[in-house]
Design an enzyme around this catalytic site. Structure first.
Site, PDB file in Angstrom:
ATOM      1  N   GLY A  12     -32.830   7.409  62.781  1.00 44.12           N
ATOM      2  CA  GLY A  12     -32.997   6.333  63.995  1.00 44.12           C
ATOM      3  C   GLY A  12     -32.111   6.191  64.991  1.00 44.12           C
ATOM      4  O   GLY A  12     -31.490   5.127  65.392  1.00 44.12           O
ATOM      5  N   GLY A  18     -28.501   2.770  65.750  1.00 43.58           N
ATOM      6  CA  GLY A  18     -28.725   4.264  65.475  1.00 43.58           C
ATOM      7  C   GLY A  18     -27.655   4.898  66.490  1.00 43.58           C
ATOM      8  O   GLY A  18     -26.744   5.491  66.276  1.00 43.58           O
ATOM      9  N   ARG A  19     -27.843   4.715  67.801  1.00 41.34           N
ATOM     10  CA  ARG A  19     -27.356   5.172  68.804  1.00 41.34           C
ATOM     11  C   ARG A  19     -25.726   4.475  69.086  1.00 41.34           C
ATOM     12  O   ARG A  19     -24.955   5.331  69.153  1.00 41.34           O
ATOM     13  CB  ARG A  19     -28.127   5.047  69.955  1.00 41.34           C
ATOM     14  CG  ARG A  19     -27.262   5.810  71.443  1.00 41.34           C
ATOM     15  CD  ARG A  19     -27.928   5.469  72.724  1.00 41.34           C
ATOM     16  NE  ARG A  19     -27.870   6.531  73.801  1.00 41.34           N
ATOM     17  CZ  ARG A  19     -26.924   6.575  74.484  1.00 41.34           C
ATOM     18  NH1 ARG A  19     -25.827   5.659  74.315  1.00 41.34           N
ATOM     19  NH2 ARG A  19     -26.561   7.486  75.407  1.00 41.34           N
ATOM     20  N   ASP A  36     -34.291  11.425  64.763  1.00 43.05           N
ATOM     21  CA  ASP A  36     -35.141  10.266  65.234  1.00 43.05           C
ATOM     22  C   ASP A  36     -36.555  11.110  65.517  1.00 43.05           C
ATOM     23  O   ASP A  36     -36.660  12.236  65.960  1.00 43.05           O
ATOM     24  CB  ASP A  36     -34.525   9.929  66.712  1.00 43.05           C
ATOM     25  CG  ASP A  36     -35.176   8.370  66.765  1.00 43.05           C
ATOM     26  OD1 ASP A  36     -34.053   7.345  66.533  1.00 43.05           O
ATOM     27  OD2 ASP A  36     -36.442   8.308  67.182  1.00 43.05           O
ATOM     28  N   TYR A 151     -41.381  -7.276  55.683  1.00 46.96           N
ATOM     29  CA  TYR A 151     -40.043  -6.817  56.177  1.00 46.96           C
ATOM     30  C   TYR A 151     -39.114  -7.423  55.541  1.00 46.96           C
ATOM     31  O   TYR A 151     -37.821  -6.620  55.008  1.00 46.96           O
ATOM     32  CB  TYR A 151     -39.705  -7.297  57.720  1.00 46.96           C
ATOM     33  CG  TYR A 151     -38.501  -6.743  58.279  1.00 46.96           C
ATOM     34  CD1 TYR A 151     -38.512  -5.690  58.810  1.00 46.96           C
ATOM     35  CD2 TYR A 151     -37.324  -7.833  58.454  1.00 46.96           C
ATOM     36  CE1 TYR A 151     -37.090  -5.464  59.440  1.00 46.96           C
ATOM     37  CE2 TYR A 151     -36.218  -7.437  58.888  1.00 46.96           C
ATOM     38  CZ  TYR A 151     -36.081  -6.187  59.423  1.00 46.96           C
ATOM     39  OH  TYR A 151     -34.761  -6.157  59.888  1.00 46.96           O
ATOM     40  N   SER A 154     -38.893  -5.514  52.069  1.00 46.52           N
ATOM     41  CA  SER A 154     -38.416  -4.112  52.170  1.00 46.52           C
ATOM     42  C   SER A 154     -36.695  -4.114  52.198  1.00 46.52           C
ATOM     43  O   SER A 154     -36.009  -3.304  51.538  1.00 46.52           O
ATOM     44  CB  SER A 154     -38.860  -3.452  53.464  1.00 46.52           C
ATOM     45  OG  SER A 154     -38.291  -4.035  54.584  1.00 46.52           O
ATOM     46  N   VAL A 186     -30.484  -8.255  66.178  1.00 47.77           N
ATOM     47  CA  VAL A 186     -29.549  -7.385  67.416  1.00 47.77           C
ATOM     48  C   VAL A 186     -30.442  -7.052  68.357  1.00 47.77           C
ATOM     49  O   VAL A 186     -31.598  -6.661  68.231  1.00 47.77           O
ATOM     50  CB  VAL A 186     -29.077  -5.832  66.382  1.00 47.77           C
ATOM     51  CG1 VAL A 186     -28.427  -5.309  67.094  1.00 47.77           C
ATOM     52  CG2 VAL A 186     -28.577  -6.642  64.979  1.00 47.77           C
TER      53      VAL A 186
END
Length: 266
Positions: A12, A18-19, A36, A151, A154, A186
């Site tokens: 990701g 991730g970036r 990705d 969510y 998980s 975020v």
């Protein structure tokens, strides 16, 4: 862990958290495999990193992390390209209550699989006792989320798995530390689409409640999550820890009582 010249694989990695992870690791002197599904955005991120850090410091690998063979192939390509693997960041995630099976598949099963694959590449490789895996969970993995139950489930699973596999890695002397990061809201593409009906499903009537929650808790910048990642990687004492990142307390850790049957430290 000294990060210069280490090799990291991030899922990701094309955008969002991730970036930001990739940016922070490249700034520390790492080489990074950007993994990705989004080819267009992934290649654009790779191109931007090339201009800042040089073409040899990163590689983009298109991959659907929910596909076992795709994920295994991504690890293989990263290892073959850079000659080793020191860090794995299982970051890819979705927030979809309508198609809840894919949420479990990407947020939990792919994290478990990515951890196991990472361990195979890093555990005591060449007698090196310095590897690290970081799994990205969420504050929703520590508290209930009324309008995001799958969510939430998980991410609870990610935390339970991370703490448990970290104990096993230590017991087997794998030389690989495993920790998790739990951010609040975020500012990412996932957050920007969180209230869409195709994501919320039967909870779509509670869009305003989601907005109210974001207003109450505040929204973090991805760069702060990346700061947390660097802290985990550089501190060799951390294993099985759950880092929380919030707007009011910043970077801190979840506290747990010692397990009475635990025979050795994590």
């Amino acid at each position: 862990m000294h990060l210069k010249d280490k090799v990291a694989l991030i899922t990701g990695a094309a955008q969002g958290i991730g970036r930001a992870f990739a940016q922070a690791l490249l700034e520390k002197g790492c080489k990074v495999a950007l993994v990705d599904l989004n080819v267009e955005v992934g290649e654009a991120s790779k191109s931007a990193f090339d201009k800042e850090f040089g073409t040899q410091r990163s590689i983009f690998i298109a991959c659907d992390v929910s596909n076992e063979e795709n994920l295994k192939d991504a690890f293989k390509k990263a290892d073959q390209h850079f000659g080793k693997l020191d860090i794995v960041v299982n970051n890819a995630g979705v927030n979809n209550e309508k198609n809840w099976e894919i949420t479990v598949q990407i947020n939990l099963i792919s994290v478990i699989r990515g951890t196991y694959i990472g361990l195979e590449y890093m555990k005591n490789k060449n007698k090196c006792s310095e590897g690290a895996i970081v799994n990205v969970a969420s504050l929703a993995g520590l508290i209930p989320a009324a309008f995001q139950p799958v969510y939430c489930a998980s991410k609870h699973g990610v935390i339970g798995f991370t703490r448990s596999i970290a104990m096993f890695s230590a017991a087997e002397n794998y030389g690989v530390r495993i920790n998790a990061i739990c951010p609040g809201f975020v500012n990412t593409p996932i957050l920007q689409s969180i209230e869409k009906e195709e994501n919320m499903g039967l909870y779509s009537s509670h869009k305003q409640d989601i907005k109210d929650m974001m207003e109450f808790y505040g929204v973090l910048d991805p760069s702060l999550i990346a700061e947390g990642l660097i802290k985990i990687l550089e501190d060799d004492t951390l294993n099985g820890e759950i880092m929380k990142i919030t707007t009011n307390q910043g970077i801190h850790f979840q506290e747990y009582s010692p397990l009475p049957f635990q025979s050795r430290k994590l």
